[in-house]
Design a protein around this motif. Structure first.
Motif, PDB file in Angstrom:
ATOM      1  N   ARG A  99       0.831  -1.214   0.000  1.00 44.15           N
ATOM      2  CA  ARG A  99       0.000   0.000   0.000  1.00 44.15           C
ATOM      3  C   ARG A  99       0.866   1.265   0.000  1.00 44.15           C
ATOM      4  O   ARG A  99       0.505   2.263  -0.615  1.00 44.15           O
ATOM      5  CB  ARG A  99      -0.965  -0.016   1.171  1.00 44.15           C
ATOM      6  CG  ARG A  99      -2.052  -1.071   0.958  1.00 44.15           C
ATOM      7  CD  ARG A  99      -3.231  -0.883   1.865  1.00 44.15           C
ATOM      8  NE  ARG A  99      -4.192  -1.948   1.696  1.00 44.15           N
ATOM      9  CZ  ARG A  99      -5.190  -1.931   0.812  1.00 44.15           C
ATOM     10  NH1 ARG A  99      -5.338  -0.912   0.006  1.00 44.15           N
ATOM     11  NH2 ARG A  99      -6.037  -2.937   0.740  1.00 44.15           N
ATOM     12  N   ARG A 103       0.874   4.004  -3.101  1.00 39.41           N
ATOM     13  CA  ARG A 103       0.700   5.443  -2.869  1.00 39.41           C
ATOM     14  C   ARG A 103       1.830   6.231  -3.529  1.00 39.41           C
ATOM     15  O   ARG A 103       1.592   7.256  -4.168  1.00 39.41           O
ATOM     16  CB  ARG A 103       0.644   5.730  -1.369  1.00 39.41           C
ATOM     17  CG  ARG A 103       0.413   7.194  -1.069  1.00 39.41           C
ATOM     18  CD  ARG A 103       0.054   7.421   0.352  1.00 39.41           C
ATOM     19  NE  ARG A 103       1.203   7.252   1.227  1.00 39.41           N
ATOM     20  CZ  ARG A 103       1.265   7.752   2.447  1.00 39.41           C
ATOM     21  NH1 ARG A 103       0.243   8.420   2.942  1.00 39.41           N
ATOM     22  NH2 ARG A 103       2.323   7.571   3.188  1.00 39.41           N
ATOM     23  N   ARG A 106       1.347   6.342  -7.239  1.00 34.06           N
ATOM     24  CA  ARG A 106       0.214   7.174  -7.630  1.00 34.06           C
ATOM     25  C   ARG A 106       0.595   8.655  -7.681  1.00 34.06           C
ATOM     26  O   ARG A 106       0.172   9.386  -8.557  1.00 34.06           O
ATOM     27  CB  ARG A 106      -0.946   6.990  -6.657  1.00 34.06           C
ATOM     28  CG  ARG A 106      -2.162   7.848  -7.000  1.00 34.06           C
ATOM     29  CD  ARG A 106      -3.315   7.676  -6.052  1.00 34.06           C
ATOM     30  NE  ARG A 106      -3.782   6.305  -6.083  1.00 34.06           N
ATOM     31  CZ  ARG A 106      -3.916   5.551  -4.995  1.00 34.06           C
ATOM     32  NH1 ARG A 106      -3.635   6.025  -3.814  1.00 34.06           N
ATOM     33  NH2 ARG A 106      -4.348   4.317  -5.101  1.00 34.06           N
ATOM     34  N   ASP A 122       7.307   8.352   0.446  1.00 38.94           N
ATOM     35  CA  ASP A 122       6.225   7.883   1.314  1.00 38.94           C
ATOM     36  C   ASP A 122       6.158   8.716   2.590  1.00 38.94           C
ATOM     37  O   ASP A 122       5.080   9.116   3.023  1.00 38.94           O
ATOM     38  CB  ASP A 122       6.415   6.404   1.659  1.00 38.94           C
ATOM     39  CG  ASP A 122       5.322   5.893   2.564  1.00 38.94           C
ATOM     40  OD1 ASP A 122       4.138   5.958   2.174  1.00 38.94           O
ATOM     41  OD2 ASP A 122       5.644   5.458   3.684  1.00 38.94           O
ATOM     42  N   PRO A 135      -5.643  11.963   4.296  1.00 40.01           N
ATOM     43  CA  PRO A 135      -5.390  11.710   2.880  1.00 40.01           C
ATOM     44  C   PRO A 135      -6.454  12.386   2.012  1.00 40.01           C
ATOM     45  O   PRO A 135      -7.607  12.502   2.419  1.00 40.01           O
ATOM     46  CB  PRO A 135      -5.446  10.190   2.750  1.00 40.01           C
ATOM     47  CG  PRO A 135      -6.087   9.705   3.981  1.00 40.01           C
ATOM     48  CD  PRO A 135      -5.955  10.753   5.027  1.00 40.01           C
ATOM     49  N   ARG A 139      -6.928  12.042  -6.291  1.00 40.44           N
ATOM     50  CA  ARG A 139      -5.517  12.282  -6.575  1.00 40.44           C
ATOM     51  C   ARG A 139      -5.256  13.775  -6.700  1.00 40.44           C
ATOM     52  O   ARG A 139      -5.935  14.473  -7.441  1.00 40.44           O
ATOM     53  CB  ARG A 139      -5.101  11.577  -7.861  1.00 40.44           C
ATOM     54  CG  ARG A 139      -3.606  11.655  -8.079  1.00 40.44           C
ATOM     55  CD  ARG A 139      -3.205  11.034  -9.402  1.00 40.44           C
ATOM     56  NE  ARG A 139      -1.787  10.976  -9.573  1.00 40.44           N
ATOM     57  CZ  ARG A 139      -1.009  12.038  -9.820  1.00 40.44           C
ATOM     58  NH1 ARG A 139      -1.524  13.218  -9.881  1.00 40.44           N
ATOM     59  NH2 ARG A 139       0.285  11.887  -9.986  1.00 40.44           N
TER      60      ARG A 139
END
Length: 180
Positions: A99, A103, A106, A122, A135, A139
């Protein structure tokens, strides 16, 4: 209520110590054709990226993200009950690490991933999430060159660019924000 005595010379039966018998159950499910087609396409994309090696970091993790985060998850069409099972078989990473990589893929470009590294990116995304209250719902583009990190070096407070900050300094910058 009456209690039946055990006849002399006989012992009470011992509880069984055998494990419950597990039998494989064959379950037949109908999978939506469109879901199955998306699963096949994303799995092909993931496997190709995996065979391409480190140069396909973005492609690998974006495909994994599409498989895991689709609604319903595409791994169901592949016969997996959980994301963990899917990741173990096809990616070889635990769910938390996967995950994090999803992230990073992305929000960062391949050039940014090379320049800053996945761990620093990260940590930076965690810092930005903490600053914005969580979050984002969708996006949001991130310009990592403009990110400034407050650091404490030799007892002096300073603000440095992301390139000049260490991963530990970025993580340390997020801690006070998270406590608020």
């Amino acid at each position: 209520m009456s209690i039946t005595p055990i006849p002399r010379g006989r012992r009470a039966p011992k509880p069984s110590r055998t494990k419950p018998v597990r039998r494989d159950v064959d379950i037949k499910l109908r999978v939506d054709r469109a879901l199955k087609a998306r699963w096949d396409a994303q799995l092909t994309r993931l496997l190709k990226a995996k065979s391409d090696g480190a140069g396909a970091f973005d492609e690998l993790w974006e495909a994994a993200g599409e498989i895991i985060e689709h609604d319903p998850p595409l791994y169901l069409a592949g016969g997996f009950a959980t994301a963990r099972a899917f990741l173990a078989k096809y990616v070889g990473e635990n769910e938390r690490t996967a995950r994090r990589m999803i992230r990073v893929a992305r929000y960062a470009t391949p050039a940014e991933e090379t320049r800053y590294g996945a761990s620093k990116l990260d940590a930076t995304l965690a810092l930005l999430d903490a600053r914005s209250g969580g979050p984002p719902k969708q996006r949001v583009p991130v310009d990592f060159e403009k990110v400034r990190v407050p650091v404490d070096r030799d007892g002096q407070n300073a603000t440095v660019s992301l390139l000049d900050a260490s991963v530990d300094e970025v993580r340390a910058a997020a801690r006070p924000v998270l406590r608020e």
